[in-house]
Design an enzyme around this catalytic site. Structure first.
Site, PDB file in Angstrom:
ATOM      1  N   LYS A 150       1.522   4.564  -0.849  1.00 25.35           N
ATOM      2  CA  LYS A 150       0.719   5.660  -1.399  1.00 25.35           C
ATOM      3  C   LYS A 150       1.063   6.927  -0.632  1.00 25.35           C
ATOM      4  O   LYS A 150       1.608   6.860   0.482  1.00 25.35           O
ATOM      5  CB  LYS A 150      -0.768   5.333  -1.325  1.00 25.35           C
ATOM      6  CG  LYS A 150      -1.288   5.134   0.074  1.00 25.35           C
ATOM      7  CD  LYS A 150      -2.760   4.781   0.055  1.00 25.35           C
ATOM      8  CE  LYS A 150      -3.251   4.507   1.458  1.00 25.35           C
ATOM      9  NZ  LYS A 150      -4.596   4.015   1.510  1.00 25.35           N
ATOM     10  N   ASN A 191       0.962   7.507   3.181  1.00 24.16           N
ATOM     11  CA  ASN A 191       1.739   6.602   4.040  1.00 24.16           C
ATOM     12  C   ASN A 191       3.226   6.937   4.043  1.00 24.16           C
ATOM     13  O   ASN A 191       4.012   6.260   4.697  1.00 24.16           O
ATOM     14  CB  ASN A 191       1.572   5.151   3.584  1.00 24.16           C
ATOM     15  CG  ASN A 191       0.167   4.650   3.820  1.00 24.16           C
ATOM     16  OD1 ASN A 191      -0.604   5.288   4.538  1.00 24.16           O
ATOM     17  ND2 ASN A 191      -0.171   3.525   3.220  1.00 24.16           N
ATOM     18  N   ASP A 221       0.808  -1.209   0.000  1.00 22.99           N
ATOM     19  CA  ASP A 221       0.000   0.000   0.000  1.00 22.99           C
ATOM     20  C   ASP A 221       0.844   1.262   0.000  1.00 22.99           C
ATOM     21  O   ASP A 221       0.578   2.198   0.744  1.00 22.99           O
ATOM     22  CB  ASP A 221      -0.913  -0.025   1.226  1.00 22.99           C
ATOM     23  CG  ASP A 221      -2.146   0.848   1.007  1.00 22.99           C
ATOM     24  OD1 ASP A 221      -2.515   1.053  -0.159  1.00 22.99           O
ATOM     25  OD2 ASP A 221      -2.724   1.312   2.000  1.00 22.99           O
TER      26      ASP A 221
END
Ligand code: ADE
Length: 419
Positions: A215, A218, A213
């Site tokens: 992105k 983050n 994840d």
């Protein structure tokens, strides 16, 4: 599985030692100082415990607990005696939100240190049947506390209603907060961030963890300007080498086509994710961008990648190789991060120096102190702080094995994020 508050064993090895000392203390056979002396620094039990906790004043949660290692306990009764609890922090501001809860800037009442506390409501987790994600996040953080570009977990604990993860506060804010302000980054700056991210991802892969994840929200910066990857909620543990998984969830813009298509995928999804983030740093938009989400999804799956001039040949070549739809031919498919490290785009990076933070970051966030919030979006900081956060209710559903205290003593004695 979530169970009603009864104590299944999670840290099996520890349990015998813990209950032995807990029982001794309960019976007042010896005090906590004796316990420290008996254990000694080298004892595996001691390594999981912060010595500061033993020195708390009478009547504090720690003293009530009697034994430091109860942070590993699982039942409601034991939880009551947990060393670190929600009441130990002042919750100052909301610094992030997500589908599972909020992240808050918090100050530890005793040592005045600042942390980012991720608070997740149990009922949301139970309703969404995603218990695995938060438990996974905690497990991953436990496994990966030692990488310089991964957020560090100091403690985790739970109240009746909520799960808490106490993390380093990365005061530099989201990387993309800075990117939005500057439209694009220079190549040296993008290279530095991409290299730190690649280093962290390679480390996770070496532990058989796929981050999945990557992105914008983050990717944070610490106060010195180094990358801090956070939010391990969607990490997939246990993907080894060429093994694959089919489960999927996440933000589509940065997800690899095989994930969007719910095909089997492996660690190479992270190299696609890095390609997507690098593309945005260099061009100002993610690859295959369209304001129409459906069009963008179609583009990600079928549209040829067009890389305009304005980025070096090496940069474009790296993007082309990372954003290869054929994951078997994607850069990193065979030798993982080593393949990226040998790419000409990174030829100026001294990887040994990078991982020891010896390379001076290209941008240092301006911060007035450890609680500076200027790099956090006011859309978060303007949100009200829930008053109930510091309350430690008893009873309720216990998530076995969630509570944790950092192995390394510094969590309560030295701030690790530069302030
Ligand atoms: N937002 C989410 N996690 C964070 C952290 N660890 N530090 C700062 N902001 C955050």
């Amino acid at each position: 599985m979530v169970k009603k508050a009864k104590s299944p064993v999670t840290y099996a090895k520890m349990k015998g030692i813990v209950s032995y000392f807990a029982a001794l203390i309960k019976e007042k056979k010896f005090g906590s100082t004796d316990l420290l002396q008996k254990c000694g620094n080298s004892h595996p039990f001691y390594r999981h415990v912060d010595s500061e906790c033993f020195r708390r004043p009478e009547g504090s949660v720690c003293d009530k607990a009697g034994a430091a290692a109860l942070c590993f306990t699982t039942s409601a009764e034991e939880q009551q005696r947990s060393l670190v609890s929600a009441a130990d922090f002042d919750y100052l501001k909301v610094i992030g939100t997500g589908s599972f809860g909020k992240v808050l800037l918090a100050r530890h009442k005793q040592n005045d240190k600042y942390y980012a506390v991720k608070v997740v409501k149990k009922h949301i987790i139970l309703k969404k049947k995603v218990e695995g994600h938060i438990i996974c996040e905690r497990n991953v953080l436990l496994k990966t506390v030692n990488h310089p570009f991964l957020v560090r977990l100091h403690f985790s604990f739970q109240t009746r209603d909520r799960l808490y993860l106490v993390l380093d506060y990365a005061g530099g804010g989201e990387l993309f907060y800075h990117l939005q302000r500057e439209s694009v980054f220079t190549e040296p700056r993008a290279r530095f961030y991409a290299a730190e991210m690649a280093s962290a991802l390679g480390y996770l892969h070496s532990l058989h963890i796929v981050y999945r994840d990557l992105k914008p929200e983050n990717i944070l910066l610490d106060s010195a300007g180094h990358v801090v990857l956070t939010d391990f909620g969607l990490c997939k543990e246990g993907i080894v080498g060429r093994a694959t998984t089919k489960t999927f969830c996440g933000t589509p813009e940065y997800l690899a086509p095989e994930v969007l298509q719910q095909s089997e995928y492996d660690r190479t999804v992270d190299w696609w994710g890095l390609g997507a983030v690098l593309h945005e740093m260099l061009y100002g938009l993610p690859p295959f961008y369209s304001a129409d989400r459906m069009v963008m999804l179609r583009n990600i799956m079928f549209q040829p990648l067009v890389l305009k001039a304005g980025v070096s040949k090496a940069g474009r070549d790296l993007l082309k190789r990372l954003l290869n739809r054929d994951r078997a031919k994607r850069l990193g498919a065979k030798h993982d991060v080593a393949e990226l490290q040998h790419h000409s785009f990174f030829s100026s990076i001294q990887w040994d120096e990078l991982v020891t933070k010896k390379i001076t970051p290209p941008f240092v966030p301006s911060l007035s102190g450890p609680d500076d919030l200027t790099n956090v979006d006011p859309a978060f900081t303007n949100l009200p702080v829930p008053q109930s956060l510091g309350m430690c209710e008893e009873d309720g559903i216990t998530f076995p094995g969630f509570s944790y205290m950092s192995q390394n003593v510094p969590s309560l004695s030295t701030q690790t994020n530069g302030y």
